[in-house]
Each structure stands twice: as structure tokens, then as C-alpha cells.
Scaffold this motif. Structure first.
Motif, PDB file in Angstrom:
ATOM      1  N   GLY A 168      -2.493 -36.809   7.410  1.00  0.00           N
ATOM      2  CA  GLY A 168      -1.289 -36.082   7.004  1.00  0.00           C
ATOM      3  C   GLY A 168      -0.226 -36.967   6.374  1.00  0.00           C
ATOM      4  O   GLY A 168       0.913 -36.545   6.174  1.00  0.00           O
ATOM      5  N   CYS A 169      -0.587 -38.215   6.057  1.00  0.00           N
ATOM      6  CA  CYS A 169       0.364 -39.131   5.410  1.00  0.00           C
ATOM      7  C   CYS A 169       0.287 -38.999   3.895  1.00  0.00           C
ATOM      8  O   CYS A 169      -0.748 -38.625   3.344  1.00  0.00           O
ATOM      9  CB  CYS A 169       0.019 -40.580   5.753  1.00  0.00           C
ATOM     10  N   SER A 170       1.370 -39.397   3.235  1.00  0.00           N
ATOM     11  CA  SER A 170       1.300 -39.621   1.789  1.00  0.00           C
ATOM     12  C   SER A 170       1.080 -41.123   1.601  1.00  0.00           C
ATOM     13  O   SER A 170       1.245 -41.905   2.539  1.00  0.00           O
ATOM     14  CB  SER A 170       2.589 -39.174   1.104  1.00  0.00           C
ATOM     15  N   ILE A 171       0.718 -41.521   0.381  1.00  0.00           N
ATOM     16  CA  ILE A 171       0.386 -42.935   0.172  1.00  0.00           C
ATOM     17  C   ILE A 171       0.734 -43.368  -1.251  1.00  0.00           C
ATOM     18  O   ILE A 171       0.588 -42.588  -2.202  1.00  0.00           O
ATOM     19  CB  ILE A 171      -1.116 -43.168   0.488  1.00  0.00           C
ATOM     20  N   ILE A 172       1.233 -44.599  -1.349  1.00  0.00           N
ATOM     21  CA  ILE A 172       1.329 -45.277  -2.656  1.00  0.00           C
ATOM     22  C   ILE A 172       0.328 -46.410  -2.587  1.00  0.00           C
ATOM     23  O   ILE A 172       0.425 -47.272  -1.697  1.00  0.00           O
ATOM     24  CB  ILE A 172       2.719 -45.876  -2.921  1.00  0.00           C
ATOM     25  N   ILE A 173      -0.612 -46.417  -3.484  1.00  0.00           N
ATOM     26  CA  ILE A 173      -1.600 -47.491  -3.467  1.00  0.00           C
ATOM     27  C   ILE A 173      -1.410 -48.364  -4.697  1.00  0.00           C
ATOM     28  O   ILE A 173      -1.246 -47.858  -5.806  1.00  0.00           O
ATOM     29  CB  ILE A 173      -3.036 -46.926  -3.350  1.00  0.00           C
ATOM     30  N   LYS A 174      -1.354 -49.678  -4.452  1.00  0.00           N
ATOM     31  CA  LYS A 174      -1.383 -50.625  -5.567  1.00  0.00           C
ATOM     32  C   LYS A 174      -2.824 -51.077  -5.684  1.00  0.00           C
ATOM     33  O   LYS A 174      -3.355 -51.752  -4.809  1.00  0.00           O
ATOM     34  CB  LYS A 174      -0.473 -51.835  -5.328  1.00  0.00           C
ATOM     35  N   GLY A 175      -3.456 -50.669  -6.774  1.00  0.00           N
ATOM     36  CA  GLY A 175      -4.863 -51.012  -6.976  1.00  0.00           C
ATOM     37  C   GLY A 175      -5.008 -52.414  -7.538  1.00  0.00           C
ATOM     38  O   GLY A 175      -4.021 -53.100  -7.810  1.00  0.00           O
ATOM     39  N   PRO A 176      -6.254 -52.848  -7.728  1.00  0.00           N
ATOM     40  CA  PRO A 176      -6.498 -54.203  -8.235  1.00  0.00           C
ATOM     41  C   PRO A 176      -6.282 -54.274  -9.747  1.00  0.00           C
ATOM     42  O   PRO A 176      -6.931 -53.555 -10.505  1.00  0.00           O
ATOM     43  CB  PRO A 176      -7.968 -54.451  -7.876  1.00  0.00           C
ATOM     44  N   GLU A 177      -5.373 -55.133 -10.175  1.00  0.00           N
ATOM     45  CA  GLU A 177      -5.042 -55.234 -11.604  1.00  0.00           C
ATOM     46  C   GLU A 177      -6.241 -55.701 -12.430  1.00  0.00           C
ATOM     47  O   GLU A 177      -6.362 -55.372 -13.599  1.00  0.00           O
ATOM     48  CB  GLU A 177      -3.862 -56.199 -11.812  1.00  0.00           C
ATOM     49  N   GLU A 178      -7.122 -56.504 -11.794  1.00  0.00           N
ATOM     50  CA  GLU A 178      -8.246 -57.049 -12.577  1.00  0.00           C
ATOM     51  C   GLU A 178      -9.415 -56.074 -12.679  1.00  0.00           C
ATOM     52  O   GLU A 178     -10.282 -56.252 -13.525  1.00  0.00           O
ATOM     53  CB  GLU A 178      -8.718 -58.357 -11.930  1.00  0.00           C
ATOM     54  N   ALA A 179      -9.458 -55.089 -11.783  1.00  0.00           N
ATOM     55  CA  ALA A 179     -10.576 -54.128 -11.812  1.00  0.00           C
ATOM     56  C   ALA A 179     -10.043 -52.733 -11.493  1.00  0.00           C
ATOM     57  O   ALA A 179     -10.359 -52.144 -10.464  1.00  0.00           O
ATOM     58  CB  ALA A 179     -11.636 -54.552 -10.793  1.00  0.00           C
ATOM     59  N   PRO A 180      -9.213 -52.188 -12.411  1.00  0.00           N
ATOM     60  CA  PRO A 180      -8.508 -50.941 -12.083  1.00  0.00           C
ATOM     61  C   PRO A 180      -9.269 -49.652 -12.428  1.00  0.00           C
ATOM     62  O   PRO A 180      -8.919 -48.582 -11.940  1.00  0.00           O
ATOM     63  CB  PRO A 180      -7.256 -51.038 -12.972  1.00  0.00           C
ATOM     64  N   GLY A 181     -10.306 -49.753 -13.293  1.00  0.00           N
ATOM     65  CA  GLY A 181     -10.891 -48.547 -13.894  1.00  0.00           C
ATOM     66  C   GLY A 181     -11.408 -47.541 -12.877  1.00  0.00           C
ATOM     67  O   GLY A 181     -11.083 -46.341 -12.936  1.00  0.00           O
ATOM     68  N   ALA A 182     -12.211 -48.003 -11.927  1.00  0.00           N
ATOM     69  CA  ALA A 182     -12.850 -47.079 -10.988  1.00  0.00           C
ATOM     70  C   ALA A 182     -11.819 -46.422 -10.062  1.00  0.00           C
ATOM     71  O   ALA A 182     -11.966 -45.260  -9.692  1.00  0.00           O
ATOM     72  CB  ALA A 182     -13.901 -47.819 -10.167  1.00  0.00           C
ATOM     73  N   VAL A 183     -10.779 -47.166  -9.702  1.00  0.00           N
ATOM     74  CA  VAL A 183      -9.758 -46.593  -8.798  1.00  0.00           C
ATOM     75  C   VAL A 183      -9.029 -45.457  -9.510  1.00  0.00           C
ATOM     76  O   VAL A 183      -8.706 -44.432  -8.906  1.00  0.00           O
ATOM     77  CB  VAL A 183      -8.726 -47.664  -8.364  1.00  0.00           C
ATOM     78  N   ILE A 184      -8.772 -45.651 -10.807  1.00  0.00           N
ATOM     79  CA  ILE A 184      -8.109 -44.595 -11.575  1.00  0.00           C
ATOM     80  C   ILE A 184      -8.983 -43.338 -11.574  1.00  0.00           C
ATOM     81  O   ILE A 184      -8.500 -42.218 -11.335  1.00  0.00           O
ATOM     82  CB  ILE A 184      -7.823 -45.099 -13.014  1.00  0.00           C
ATOM     83  N   GLU A 185     -10.278 -43.525 -11.785  1.00  0.00           N
ATOM     84  CA  GLU A 185     -11.179 -42.368 -11.793  1.00  0.00           C
ATOM     85  C   GLU A 185     -11.305 -41.747 -10.407  1.00  0.00           C
ATOM     86  O   GLU A 185     -11.469 -40.535 -10.270  1.00  0.00           O
ATOM     87  CB  GLU A 185     -12.552 -42.762 -12.347  1.00  0.00           C
TER      88      GLU A 185
END
Ligand code: NAD
Length: 477
Positions: A168-185
């Protein structure tokens, strides 16, 4: 094949306000895949406001309804796993078969949390007075700030996102700058499945700026970090100053113990598979191989034969079994650790060199005859390097295994139930795997002790990490 590089804030895809970008590179070819926007303080303020209002919405949504939405996300992830896998092989470098497995297993993690979120049970404690009812309830902790690394771009992110959302939490995630593609998808699947705006927000940026800004904010109630012990210490200290709860999944230097009575063939096969998976860039990867004198030569020979046969190459080549190191830093560090061991008299059984001048390819490497002070035996190698050491008695090998500050994973091979039990009891690690590899399933806890961090992801513990306990004592009924 690659994705548009954007943030996801308050339900919108955006390039942010600052116009600062960083190039994302393909570690197999050195080619630029795209320009990633980097968050400004204004972008982070927008994300924080979104997470605050997203928390209001999501924590008021029933666990049953949250579960339904998460199940829809899991179905989308299964449908779209191929695109996520391709993005990962492009920007992180791992072989497509490994990326595919990682992308598919994300759906399993989301489904586990979708179910577990419906079981955030409280309890009733018998009271001392007939007119009093004592309730213990579990509540979502609040908006979460999460920081995930580049080695398992999907897996590290999905465990934090699904755990937080299931609770039930909200989240801000900082993804990996060097490998961001899959996290975006991956995040796109949450959006398309109907997760309300503000509940999940994804940013990239200067890691130190983003983490400091978010952790200091009064909006954030929980910090979850996966990365190195050094950075974990800094973020943990900052979180402690602001009295934020933390989950820290940090570095490891896992012992792999092969006893005299072990199935040496099976141990060598697993050693090779685990050591060179993801080019050794795995926090739970075995990285100190302690082998009993009686079976040392046999184990070393089989492990070397298997390592020599591994095909290293571009992750899109179906014959590749190991890809490049994910970035130039790792290549440099692995070379430094091997040079140090060699200088101290280590024998190279196989490997030890960079492959070619394009991409960050490195040979699967086995070393022996290392003195205790070799850096490789003390610093997390996070690369395709295996030091082999001899031992004679169980007490001394357990003492050596436990001698470092790390305590993430440990592995052992023995046919003796007594020895297996003793190793399970005495090894100082958050996870012990005996006679096989049995870690990192959605339903089992994953996490370390000592300088490898605290808290678990996965299992019932993974949900607990995002819940707080409230006691309600109610009279006059
Ligand atoms: P690093 O210490 O610079 O960074 C590790 C991770 O933390 C990266 O994802 C990075 O973006 C992030 N990071 C760095 N500074 C940060 C900050 N101030 N705030 C928030 N995040 C920050 O090292 P690296 O070269 O990227 O990775 C190599 C080391 O990191 C390895 O030795 C390994 O110990 C560790 N690592 C561990 C895991 C894991 O699964 N536990 C994953 C990746 C890297």
C-alpha cells in the motif's frame, strides 16, 4: 529495439526540466544507445509531491483491489518480457537467455507480492478488561525512496516496486543510469495495467544528488537501497539522521566450500555456472572457493575445464554464455585485482586477460596460490574471477569463511548431513545454499547480515519491509 529514455512522474512520461542528459552505452560495442535525462531538484520535487498524493490514493485502495491490479501488471510483464530482455542485453550486456529469464521471473515476483499483500494480517491481543479491545494492525509505512543498480536492472527494481505497492506504499525509484531501458519498460507495464498516478515514479540522475534530496525529504518514510557497501553506509547514515526505516542489500564475498566428501563433479559444474553468470557481477556470486585438500586437484581441474569451454561474446549471439562486463569501471577493477594477486605470487589456472579492444569482454579467470592479503580475497570482486584456496579441517574453513565483514551468501558441498547442518548453523551469512543453488525465489527471503546489509526482499519478510505496526487499544464498546 531500444526504448525511449524518459522519467515517469505522476502518471506522465517526461524528459524532466533541466535538459541534462547522460549517454547510455552498449557494453559489447561501445556504441551510444541514447541520451538519458537526469533529474533536477525541480523534477524531484514533482516526484515527491506525486508520491505523497499517490500514497493517499493507494493506501486507501483495498488490498484486494491492489492485488488485482498487480496481477494485471504480472500478465503484461509476461507478454512483454522479450522487449525488456532485449533492452537489458543492449545496455547491460548479459546474454539474451539470462535477460529473458530475469524478465520472465519479474512476473513471478509481482504475483507473489500480489498474493502476499492480501495477507498483511494484524492480530487481536486478549485485554485485561472485558470492555477493552486491543488490536495490532499493519499499515503501509508511507512513500518509499528506492535506489537500484545496473547488474540486475529488472530483478532489483521489481522486488522493491512490487513489495512497496503490495503493502500500500507509493514509491519513487531511481533506476540504474547505465542500464535504464528494461526498468522503463517494466514501469510501463505498471502504468498500462492501471496503477493510479503518483503511486509509482521513476527517475534517473546524479545518484548522490537524487539520494540525498529524496532521503532528506519529509515525504519519504522508507529507504531501500541495493548497491555497494560503501554507498550503503552513506545512505544508511543519512537515513538514520532523518529517522527513516531502511532496507540495505549490499555487497558480498561469498565462500563456496567443497568438502572432502562432496560430489566434486556437481560442485565444479555449479561453481562454473554461478561464478560466470552475469560475468560475475552478482552480489551473491561465489567469490572465495575453499576446497578440501583431498579433492582440490580434481575440483580445480574440472572447474578449469568448464571455464575454458565458456563462450564469451555479445549477448545477442545465441552461442554466448558470458557477456561483457557492464562498464569500464568493472573492467579496470577486475584487472587491478588480478594484477595484485599475480604480484603476490598467485598462479593463473586460466584466463586473466581482457578479450579484444572493443567492449568490456574479459576471460573467465581462475587463480590459486593466493596469500591471505591478496585484495581479491578481501574486496568484493564483482567480476568473472575465482580464487581457489585449500583447507584441511572444518573449523578452520568456517573461521576463514566468516573472517570478512561481508555476510550475504554462502555455498557448501558435502554428502554428510552432520557437516551440512553444522555449516548451515555456523556460516555467518544471510543465505546459505547447500549442495545446490537455492536463492532469490519470490517466496524466500533474500538479504544479508554484517556489512552486507539488513532486511530482506522476497518471502513474507519482503512485505514486512514496507509495513509498520500500530497498536489500537479501544475501550467503551
Ligand atoms: P558504486 O559503489 O559507485 O555504485 C553501486 C550502485 O549504487 C550503483 O547502482 C550506483 O548508481 C549507486 N550509487 C552510487 N552512489 C550512490 C549514491 N550516493 N546514492 C544512491 N545510489 C548511489 O559502484 P559501481 O561501480 O556502480 O558497482 C560496483 C560495486 O557496487 C560492486 O563492488 C558491488 O559491491 C556493488 N553492487 C552491488 C550490487 C548488489 O546487488 N548488492 C549491485 C550492483 C553493484
Amino acid at each position: 529495439m531500444y526504448t525511449d529514455l524518459l522519467f515517469y512522474i505522476d502518471g506522465q512520461w517526461t524528459a524532466g526540466s533541466a535538459g541534462n542528459t547522460a549517454a547510455v552505452l552498449n557494453p559489447s560495442t561501445g556504441e551510444t544507445l541514447g541520451q538519458l535525462p537526469l533529474a533536477s531538484s525541480d523534477d524531484l520535487d514533482t516526484a515527491l509531491a506525486a508520491a505523497a498524493s499517490g500514497f493517499e490514493t493507494w493506501s486507501a485502495t483495498s488490498a484486494f483491489d491492489r492485488s488485482g491490479i498487480l496481477r494485471r501488471v504480472a500478465a503484461l510483464v509476461r507478454d512483454r518480457h522479450a522487449l525488456m530482455a532485449e533492452c537489458m542485453t543492449l545496455d547491460q550486456g548479459k546474454p539474451l537467455a539470462e535477460s529473458t529469464m530475469e524478465a520472465k521471473s519479474a512476473a513471478d515476483h509481482i504475483e507473489w507480492y500480489a498474493e502476499e499483500g492480501r495477507r498483511a494480517y494484524g492480530r487481536i491481543v486478549p485485554s485485561r478488561h472485558a470492555a477493552v479491545r486491543q488490536l495490532v494492525v499493519r499499515e503501509p509505512v508511507g512513500p518509499v525512496a528506492a535506489f537500484t543498480p545496473w547488474n540486475f536492472p529488472i530483478n532489483q527494481a521489481v522486488r522493491k516496486i512490487a513489495g512497496a505497492l503490495a503493502a500500500g506504499c507509493s514509491i519513487i525509484i531511481k533506476g540504474p543510469e547505465e542500464a535504464p531501458g528494461a526498468v522503463i519498460e517494466l514501469v510501463r507495464c505498471f502504468h498500462d495495467a492501471g496503477v493510479p498516478k503518483g503511486v509509482l515514479n521513476l527517475v534517473f540522475g546524479n545518484p548522490a544528488h537524487v539520494s540525498e534530496y529524496l532521503i532528506r525529504s519529509p515525504v519519504i518514510r522508507k529507504v531501500s537501497f541495493t548497491g555497494s557497501t560503501a554507498v550503503g553506509r552513506q545512505l544508511g547514515a543519512l537515513a538514520a539522521t532523518h529517522l527513516k526505516l531502511t532496507t540495505m542489500e549490499l555487497g558480498g564475498h561469498a565462500p563456496f566450500i567443497v568438502c572432502a566428501d562432496a560430489d566434486v563433479e556437481a560442485a565444479a559444474a555449479l561453481a562454473c555456472a554461478l561464478k560466470f553468470r552475469n560475468a560475475g557481477q552478482v552480489c551473491a556470486s561465489p567469490s572465495r572457493f575453499y576446497v578440501h585438500d583431498d579433492v582440490f586437484d580434481l575440483f580445480a581441474r574440472r572447474f578449469t575445464e568448464l571455464a575454458v569451454q565458456l563462450k564469451v561474446g555479445d549477448g545477442f549471439d545465441p552461442s554466448s554464455q558470458m557477456g561483457p562486463l557492464a562498464n569500464a569501471r568493472r573492467l579496470m577493477m577486475v584487472q587491478e585485482l588480478i594484477a595484485d594477486a599475480r604480484d603476490l605470487g598467485a598462479t593463473v589456472l586460466t584466463g586473466g586477460n581482457r578479450i579484444g579492444a572493443t567492449g568490456h569482454f574479459f576471460e573467465p579467470t581462475l587463480l590459486t596460490d593466493l596469500p591471505k592479503q591478496a585484495r581479491l580475497l578481501n574486496e568484493e570482486p564483482f567480476g568473472p574471477v575465482a580464487p581457489l584456496l585449500r583447507f584441511n579441517d572444518l573449523d578452520s574453513v568456517i573461521a576463514q569463511a566468516n573472517s570478512l565483514e561481508y555476510g550475504l551468501a554462502a555455498f557448501a558441498f558435502t554428502r554428510s548431513l552432520k557437516t551440512a547442518t553444522e555449516l548451515g548453523n555456523r556460516l555467518q551469512a544471510g543465505m546459505v545454499s547447500i549442495n545446490h543453488f537455492g536463492l532469490a525465489l519470490p517466496e524466500t527471503p533474500f538479504g544479508g547480515i554484517k556489512a552486507s546489509g539488513h532486511g530482506s526482499e522476497g518471502g513474507t519478510e519482503g512485505l514486512d519491509a514496507y509495513l509498520t505496526t500500530k497498536f489500537i487499544s479501544q475501550a467503551g464498546l
